[in-house]
Design a protein around this motif. Sequence first.
Motif, PDB file in Angstrom:
ATOM      1  N   GLY A 156      61.737  38.653  92.034  1.00  0.00           N
ATOM      2  CA  GLY A 156      62.385  38.948  93.307  1.00  0.00           C
ATOM      3  C   GLY A 156      61.446  39.401  94.394  1.00  0.00           C
ATOM      4  O   GLY A 156      61.605  39.033  95.548  1.00  0.00           O
ATOM      5  N   VAL A 157      60.462  40.232  94.066  1.00  0.00           N
ATOM      6  CA  VAL A 157      59.505  40.725  95.055  1.00  0.00           C
ATOM      7  C   VAL A 157      58.098  40.466  94.531  1.00  0.00           C
ATOM      8  O   VAL A 157      57.812  40.709  93.365  1.00  0.00           O
ATOM      9  N   GLU A 158      57.251  39.953  95.415  1.00  0.00           N
ATOM     10  CA  GLU A 158      55.851  39.747  95.074  1.00  0.00           C
ATOM     11  C   GLU A 158      55.015  40.758  95.828  1.00  0.00           C
ATOM     12  O   GLU A 158      55.394  41.196  96.922  1.00  0.00           O
ATOM     13  N   PHE A 159      53.871  41.112  95.240  1.00  0.00           N
ATOM     14  CA  PHE A 159      53.065  42.193  95.786  1.00  0.00           C
ATOM     15  C   PHE A 159      51.672  41.701  96.150  1.00  0.00           C
ATOM     16  O   PHE A 159      51.212  40.669  95.663  1.00  0.00           O
ATOM     17  N   GLY A 160      51.007  42.456  97.007  1.00  0.00           N
ATOM     18  CA  GLY A 160      49.678  42.067  97.434  1.00  0.00           C
ATOM     19  C   GLY A 160      48.914  43.231  98.014  1.00  0.00           C
ATOM     20  O   GLY A 160      49.417  44.361  98.096  1.00  0.00           O
ATOM     21  N   ILE A 161      47.680  42.953  98.408  1.00  0.00           N
ATOM     22  CA  ILE A 161      46.833  43.928  99.099  1.00  0.00           C
ATOM     23  C   ILE A 161      46.314  43.288 100.376  1.00  0.00           C
ATOM     24  O   ILE A 161      45.894  42.126 100.378  1.00  0.00           O
ATOM     25  N   ARG A 201      60.925  40.024 100.388  1.00  0.00           N
ATOM     26  CA  ARG A 201      60.393  39.134  99.365  1.00  0.00           C
ATOM     27  C   ARG A 201      58.951  39.470  98.990  1.00  0.00           C
ATOM     28  O   ARG A 201      58.483  39.102  97.917  1.00  0.00           O
ATOM     29  N   THR A 202      58.240  40.166  99.887  1.00  0.00           N
ATOM     30  CA  THR A 202      56.826  40.456  99.645  1.00  0.00           C
ATOM     31  C   THR A 202      56.493  41.837 100.186  1.00  0.00           C
ATOM     32  O   THR A 202      56.944  42.204 101.275  1.00  0.00           O
ATOM     33  N   TRP A 250      49.199  38.459  96.075  1.00  0.00           N
ATOM     34  CA  TRP A 250      48.734  38.035  97.397  1.00  0.00           C
ATOM     35  C   TRP A 250      47.511  38.818  97.856  1.00  0.00           C
ATOM     36  O   TRP A 250      47.410  40.026  97.646  1.00  0.00           O
ATOM     37  N   VAL A 251      46.610  38.113  98.508  1.00  0.00           N
ATOM     38  CA  VAL A 251      45.492  38.695  99.239  1.00  0.00           C
ATOM     39  C   VAL A 251      45.710  38.361 100.710  1.00  0.00           C
ATOM     40  O   VAL A 251      45.701  37.183 101.092  1.00  0.00           O
TER      41      VAL A 251
END
Length: 378
Positions: free
Chosen positions: A38-43, A331-332, A71-72
Motif C-alpha cells: 500500500g505504501v512505498e518508502f524512500g529517502i 502512496r509514497t 525510492w531514491v
Amino acid sequence: MARIRRGHRGAATWAALLVWLTWALTATACAPSRSAPGVEFGIAYGNRLVWMSDRELSAALDDAVTVGARWVRADLSWADIQPVPHGDFLWWKFDRVVGAAEERGLDVLPVLAYTPPWARPAGCGTDKCAPADPEAFAAFAGAAARRYAPRDVHRWEVWNEPNIPVFWQPAPDPAAYTTLLRATSRAVRRADPSAGVVLGGLAAPDTSGRDISAPDFLAAVLARGGGRSVDAVGYHPYTYPALPGTATGPALDWARIDRTRDSLRRLLTAHDAADTPVWITEFGAPTNGPGPASDGRTTPAGEEPTHVTEGRQAQIAAEAVRTARRTPLVRTLIWYTERDQGTDRSTPENFFGLRRYDGTAKPAFGALRDAIAAPHGG
C-alpha cells in the motif's frame, strides 16, 4: 504451473509437494521486505548524490536499502546537466546515481528542476528562477526521459516546492508553473509512454509573505487543467515537533491531505481527479539548530522550538510510517534525508539526517527501519 491431480501419483508426489510448499513459505518469510503493501518508502537526498565520491555514494544508497526504502529521490538539475546552451548534456553526473541505484534494486525519482544561467529571465541571479522558456526546460526533461527509460526510470517530479519563493523566484506563480508542468509532462510522456509525472512537492508554509499555501496553489493548478498532466501530487507536510498522526498545530499540514475542509483530497475530487494519489516526497525533522529543542512534551516558556531532540525525531519517523499507512491517499513516503549536511548550528537545515555528520546513526535510523519492516499497519 501444471495441475497436480489426486489419486495415482501417490504419497511420494504429495510428500514432494509438502517439501516444496515448506521451502516456498520459508523463502517468502526470510526474503527482505522493502515496505508493507500500500505504501512505498524512500529517502530524499537533494542535490548531493551527484557530487559524492563512489565510496560516499555507495554508503548513502546502502542506507536506503538497510532502512527498507524502494525510492531514491534526487535532484536532476538542469543547471548541472546543461550548463551552457547548445552544449552536450553532462549525463555522466546522474548516470552514476542511476547505476548505483540499479545495483541495489532501488528506483530513482529524479526531481527535474533549477535553471542554468543561460536559460534564466533577465536579471535573475539564481538557479531557483523559473525558466524563461518553459519549452526549453521541457526539452531537457524529454531528453532525460529518453536516456533513463531503458534503465527503468519512469517517474519524474517536476520542480521542488514551487509554491514558495525559496524555490520559485521571484515569486510563486501557479499559472507559470502550470505552463511548465504541462509542457514538461508532454515531453516526458512522448519520450517514455510508460512514464508517470509527479506534481512538484508542495511546501506547507505558514503563508506569510509571498508563500502560497499548498491547497491554494494546487487549486490554482487544477483550475488551469494541470491535473491532467500528473499521475500524483507531491506534498511536504513537515509536522515537527508534533507527530503526524495528530491534527493540531504543525500536524494540521498532514491532516490537510484528507481531513480538513481545504484538504488536497477535496480539491482533487472537485476537479474529477479523486483517484490521484499523494506522494509525500519529503518528510522529516531536524535535530539541531538555533534555540531550544523540543522533546514533544516540554518547550521553554516563550520560545518557539526550531528543532527536536534525537529521541523525538525517532518518534516522528516511526509515527510517520504508521500514519502514512493509515492515510488512504498516500502512496509514497520519502524521508529527508540520509545524513546531516554540516555542523553549523545557525540553521536547522543541516540536521535532518538519519545519521549525524560524522556518519554515526541517530535513533531515527533504527526507528524508521523497524517501522517500515513492521507488519502492515503496525
